[in-house]
Write an enzyme that holds these catalytic residues in place. Structure first.
Site, mmCIF file in Angstrom:
data_model
loop_
_atom_site.group_PDB
_atom_site.id
_atom_site.type_symbol
_atom_site.label_atom_id
_atom_site.label_comp_id
_atom_site.label_asym_id
_atom_site.label_seq_id
_atom_site.Cartn_x
_atom_site.Cartn_y
_atom_site.Cartn_z
ATOM 1 N N ASP A 1 0.848 -1.186 0.000
ATOM 2 C CA ASP A 1 0.000 0.000 0.000
ATOM 3 C C ASP A 1 0.890 1.244 0.000
ATOM 4 O OD1 ASP A 1 -2.948 1.028 0.620
ATOM 5 O OD2 ASP A 1 -1.551 2.227 1.816
ATOM 6 N N GLU B 1 -4.619 2.216 -4.433
ATOM 7 C CA GLU B 1 -3.172 2.317 -4.212
ATOM 8 C C GLU B 1 -2.618 1.032 -3.626
ATOM 9 O OE1 GLU B 1 -5.086 4.130 -0.470
ATOM 10 O OE2 GLU B 1 -5.511 3.974 -2.604
#
Length: 393
Positions: free
Chosen positions: A268, A311
């Protein structure tokens, strides 16, 4: 290349392809018509030769019947003699006129016309004279029903001399002439048919090389682009979630069958929402693009990566245990930490990574994704920019 740029050559290829197909259809029709014409010519030529050959036979028959009737005093020969003369006259007119009578549709050629109407042969006059002499001998024409003895004698002499010495040899010559002309006509049509067939084959080859091959190449390129659009993320160039799961499932089954350990990383980008909110979505897109290039350069052969969410990214590491996974994840974390973002050299960005081993069960990939995701949240809760191993790894 824009859609407008693509449409023009595609339209040209389509027009060329339709034109080529139309030309092929036209040429195929021409070949069919020529073949049909060849068959008709053969049939007509066969009829002409057959009728001309019968003329020779009829002249011989007239000669024999005239002898039986005149010298043998056979009255029964009168009717067959008249019938033979009538048949010969009808066949003669059909050969000269080509009016469709007796199946003949071709008129005389210049060479045959010379044979029939010009000296020394004058086959037309001689044939008509032979028919007339037969009718005079049989009493169908001339003075009186029976005619005078002298007229009948001269008629018989004419029939005897003409059939033996003149008409039959000339009819043989006519048959040979008709055979030669038939052969030349048919050979000419066959050459024309072969020429059209050669053009047809050349057109097919040209279509394959200059139209079909580029068209297939363009379709292949379009199919490749559609496949990329369906399986790859536009910004990062990595496989999208669906494609990653499909490929990951196959790799997990392969590794399980081979008895190899496997590990999964969940990644992430830290504070990605803040980057978007502070610097704008264009800056966020550049971060994603930068990470995609960096991740592809970091991957080793056989490793599979994909963009799972906004993301979030996942990496499947084949033949790797948790120690190997942790070491690989740490090299990636450091590479990101040291990499500037294009256009934002001062932007500090980092990633958090969760790692988990892939179990040997049927739901190995899904279970590894769940545990690696839990490890990722643990890494973020611990302060981000770090690697965390799943508790059961």
């Amino acid at each position: 290349m824009t859609r407008a740029d693509d449409s023009l050559p595609t339209r040209r290829l389509t027009v060329a392809y339709v034109a080529a197909l139309s030309l092929i259809a036209l040429l195929s029709g021409s070949v069919h018509l020529l073949l049909d014409h060849v068959i008709a010519q053969q049939r007509d030529s066969g009829t002409i030769i057959n009728v001309a050959g019968r003329q020779r036979m009829l002249s011989q028959r007239i000669g024999l019947l005239a002898r039986d009737f005149y010298e043998g005093h056979d009255e029964a020969a009168r009717v067959p003699l008249l019938q033979a003369a009538a048949t010969m006259e009808r066949a003669h007119r059909a050969l000269l006129g080509g009016t469709g009578d007796m199946g003949i549709t071709h008129s005389l050629s210049d060479a045959a016309r010379t044979l029939y109407f010009s000296p020394p042969a004058e086959l037309d006059r001689r044939t008509r004279d032979l028919v007339l002499a037969a009718r005079i001998l049989a009493g169908a024409e001339g003075p009186g029903a029976e005619g005078t003895a002298d007229i009948r004698a001269r008629a018989f002499a004419d029939i005897r001399d003409q059939t033996r010495d003149v008409v039959m040899p000339m009819l043989d010559q006519a048959v040979r002439q008709f055979e030669t002309e038939a052969t030349e006509r048919i050979e000419g049509l066959r050459r024309a048919q072969q020429g059209v067939l050669a053009i047809l084959l050349t057109t097919l080859l040209a279509e394959a090389v200059f139209i079909f091959r580029p068209l297939v190449g363009r379709l292949k390129a379009y199919a490749g682009r559609l496949y990329d659009m369906a399986t790859r993320d536009v910004l990062t160039g990595l496989p999208n979630r669906r494609h990653f799961l499909d490929v990951g499932e196959r790799e997990v089954r392969r590794g399980r069958e081979a008895g190899q350990p496997q590990a999964l990383l969940m990644i992430d980008i830290d504070h990605f929402k803040a980057i978007n909110d502070t610097l704008g979505h264009a800056a966020g897109d550049r971060v994603l693009t930068q990470f995609g290039r960096l991740l592809q350069g970091w991957l080793r052969e056989g490793e599979v990566a994909g963009r799972i969410g906004g993301e979030e990214f996942a990496v499947l590491l084949p033949d790797a245990d948790t120690v190997d996974a942790a070491a690989r994840a740490e090299t990636l974390r450091r590479a990101v930490e040291a990499a500037p973002v294009n256009g934002h050299a001062t932007l500090a960005w980092t990633v958090s990574i969760g790692a988990a081993r892939v179990s040997g069960g049927d739901d190995g990939l899904a279970d590894a994704l769940r545990r690696a995701d839990l490890a990722l949240y643990a890494a973020k809760a611990a302060g981000r920019n770090r690697v965390h191993l799943s508790a059961d790894s």
